[in-house]
Write a protein that holds these residues in place. Structure first.
Motif: not given
Length: 191
Positions: A66, A86, A88, A90, A95-97
């Motif tokens: 993270y 925010s 990110e 992974a 990866k997701t945000r």
């Protein structure tokens, strides 16, 4: 069944290829492809907190790493200031945000008199300003408290606590004032 030099795969599995050149020399190789899922991240809706409060932001627990825009690298952080947060998450290269806006409402301003002293038998009115809901302890009415200490009452020092709330934002603050009661000096000149 493809016969091209390259193929695109979208499913996990074992893929094999064999080739033959013009001299009839054959070659073959196999590769196993695994699908790594994207981490699920949902920080929720934008939210508002009161000054001096915090909110726990949770990015979930199914990622390997993270990275928050605050520099923190855990899956949970405490947000205590107005900001756009925010993260990110992974799993290797997957990866997701997500992001969330935190707004901060100010606390109501309380204006009370300083600690004070009155004489036995005097009456003092304590007034508070700020906010729009007042709760005194000991109990009193609305934005003021009347300190009444008739001469028959004992000499006491009392601390009055005041909880002021802004009912529009639900933010509140607390203040206090201490009132001491001084005895009336005794005078006896004799007969």
């Amino acid at each position: 069944g493809e016969t091209t030099q390259t193929i695109q795969v979208v499913a996990a599995g074992t893929y094999s290829v064999s080739t033959q050149n013009t001299c009839a020399a054959k070659s073959a190789d196999t590769i196993t492809v695994s699908i790594i899922p994207y981490p699920v991240v949902n920080l929720g809706k934008d939210t508002t907190i009161c000054m001096e409060d915090t909110v726990l932001l949770d990015a979930g627990g199914d990622a390997i790493t993270y990275l928050w825009n605050t520099g923190e690298t855990t899956n949970k952080i405490e947000a205590l200031s107005q900001n756009l947060y925010s993260v990110e998450a992974a799993n290797g290269q997957c990866k997701t945000r997500d992001s969330i806006a935190i707004s901060v409402n100010p606390l109501p301003t309380i204006t009370l008199t300083n600690n004070t002293a009155i004489c036995l038998g005097d009456i003092l009115q304590l007034n508070a300003f700020g906010g729009n809901s007042y709760q005194w302890s000991p109990a009193a009415g609305l934005s003021s408290a009347v300190v009444s200490n008739p001469a028959a009452n004992p000499i006491v020092t009392t601390t009055y606590l005041l909880l002021v709330t802004d009912t529009m934002t639900s933010c509140f603050d607390v203040d206090s004032v201490t009132v001491s009661v001084n005895p009336i000096p005794l005078i006896n000149l004799g007969n």
